[in-house]
Design an enzyme around this catalytic site. Structure first.
Site, mmCIF file in Angstrom:
data_model
loop_
_atom_site.group_PDB
_atom_site.id
_atom_site.type_symbol
_atom_site.label_atom_id
_atom_site.label_comp_id
_atom_site.label_asym_id
_atom_site.label_seq_id
_atom_site.Cartn_x
_atom_site.Cartn_y
_atom_site.Cartn_z
ATOM 1 N N ARG A 29 30.103 37.160 -42.486
ATOM 2 C CA ARG A 29 28.981 36.326 -42.901
ATOM 3 C C ARG A 29 28.271 35.865 -41.630
ATOM 4 N NH1 ARG A 29 33.493 34.369 -45.946
ATOM 5 N NH2 ARG A 29 33.281 34.740 -48.194
ATOM 6 N N HIS A 59 37.135 37.337 -49.698
ATOM 7 C CA HIS A 59 36.852 36.930 -51.073
ATOM 8 C C HIS A 59 38.124 36.389 -51.724
ATOM 9 C CE1 HIS A 59 33.198 39.863 -51.484
ATOM 10 N NE2 HIS A 59 32.867 38.721 -50.913
ATOM 11 N N LYS A 115 34.989 30.587 -45.550
ATOM 12 C CA LYS A 115 34.727 29.439 -46.417
ATOM 13 C C LYS A 115 36.001 28.628 -46.615
ATOM 14 C CE LYS A 115 30.842 31.401 -48.972
ATOM 15 N NZ LYS A 115 30.318 31.781 -50.302
ATOM 16 N N ARG A 129 26.918 43.034 -44.021
ATOM 17 C CA ARG A 129 28.182 42.766 -44.723
ATOM 18 C C ARG A 129 28.279 43.649 -45.973
ATOM 19 N NH1 ARG A 129 32.177 38.690 -45.511
ATOM 20 N NH2 ARG A 129 32.360 37.885 -47.636
ATOM 21 N N TYR A 131 31.025 46.055 -55.524
ATOM 22 C CA TYR A 131 30.872 47.250 -54.699
ATOM 23 C C TYR A 131 31.389 48.498 -55.394
ATOM 24 C CZ TYR A 131 29.751 43.792 -51.231
ATOM 25 O OH TYR A 131 29.161 42.753 -50.572
ATOM 26 N N HIS A 153 23.057 39.386 -43.920
ATOM 27 C CA HIS A 153 24.072 39.637 -44.954
ATOM 28 C C HIS A 153 24.082 41.105 -45.388
ATOM 29 C CE1 HIS A 153 26.967 37.243 -47.146
ATOM 30 N NE2 HIS A 153 26.712 37.916 -48.245
#
Length: 300
Positions: free
Chosen positions: A147, A268, A171, A245, A277, A242
């Site tokens: 990110r 994730h 995150k 990514r 994806y 992004h």
């Protein structure tokens, strides 16, 4: 009770009962105000609202060309509001129970091809300090699937280049180890030699990527030069940091990587976030069939 008082109590409910952030609360209140404006303009009473009234409200949103995604969010806010009204006795029944949310099509993220990434790197003047930095940024974004916030806060203590890994703080301050490619290591090492000439500001000594003023590079700066390079090589796609990514994940999947491994590398929490994806991979496979299967190349 006056609507202003009800909205005030609802705001308190969102804060104390739902523990929402300030931005989320304001978004909910904004959506409720849209509903209350409709009720006022139609000379309706809040406690007498029916499903038909709500469907008329939603139809007006579409007339205003509000996107299905925004309409879905407003409906969600409306359901939350009436749930609060019912629980506190302002209404005797919930008219939103049968209110349908619009079905949202899956929007696949934009992806760059390897050739497009190489083209962008090729036009960068690596003889300049900022040019080599930008080449390294593009390669690290693409090689590691970071990110932009993870890249701009990357520290020297996060680099394990001899081992071929980068430690990433994602995150929720969760850390993960991500492999880094030999090409990215090479570009990064070239940049690090140039970095020694930067006028590094106090507090930025451990930050890898710096602005020319010696402060941590900003997201906006990275966004700007990526858009500039894309335009110069004729890429018409709407891209951002992004996009690298997304390209990382898509190319990994096309190359046969396990989706669980991709999930780990992207950081994730849920596999469902990574599964978008797989849809892109199916589109890739479809295109391969269209281009290469003999039945698609023959005309009867």
């Amino acid at each position: 009770m006056r609507q202003e008082s009800i909205v005030s109590k609802y705001r308190t409910y969102l804060l104390l009962e739902k523990a929402l952030s300030g931005n989320s609360i304001e978004a909910y209140i904004s959506d409720v105000n849209k509903l209350l404006n409709f009720i006022h303009n139609e000379n309706l009473d809040l406690k007498d609202i029916t499903l038909d009234n709500l469907q008329q409200f939603i139809a007006q949103l579409y007339d205003l060309e509000i996107s299905p995604k925004s309409v879905a969010r407003i409906i969600s806010g409306t359901k939350s509001f009436f749930g609060f009204l019912l629980a506190d006795g302002y209404v005797s029944s919930d008219p939103t129970e049968l209110l349908e949310t619009p079905k949202l099509g899956m929007k696949l993220p934009t992806v760059l091809s390897i050739e497009e990434i190489d083209d962008m790197k090729r036009i960068i003047d690596a003889s300049t300090r900022e040019g080599q930095r930008n080449r390294a940024i593009i390669e690290v974004l693409y090689s590691c699937g970071l990110r932009i916030s993870e890249l701009t806060t990357l520290k020297f203590s996060d680099l394990f280049l001899d081992e071929g890994f980068v430690r990433v703080e994602g995150k929720g301050s969760k850390q993960r180890l991500v492999p880094i490619s030999p090409i990215a290591i090479k570009e990064l090492n070239y940049y690090l030699m140039e970095r020694e000439t930067y006028p590094i500001k106090k507090g930025s000594e451990n930050i890898v990527f710096l602005s020319k003023r010696g402060t941590p590079i900003s997201r906006i700066m990275v966004f700007h030069f990526i858009k500039e390079y894309a335009a110069k090589v004729g890429i018409k796609k709407n891209i951002s940091p992004h996009t690298f990514r997304h390209s990382f994940a898509t190319h990994m999947l096309e190359g046969g990587a396990n989706i669980r491994a991709i999930q780990q590398m992207l950081g994730h929490e849920k596999i469902t976030t990574t599964e978008i994806y797989t849809h892109m991979d199916r589109e890739f496979l479809r295109q391969e069939i269209i281009e290469h299967h003999p039945r698609n190349n023959r005309v009867e």
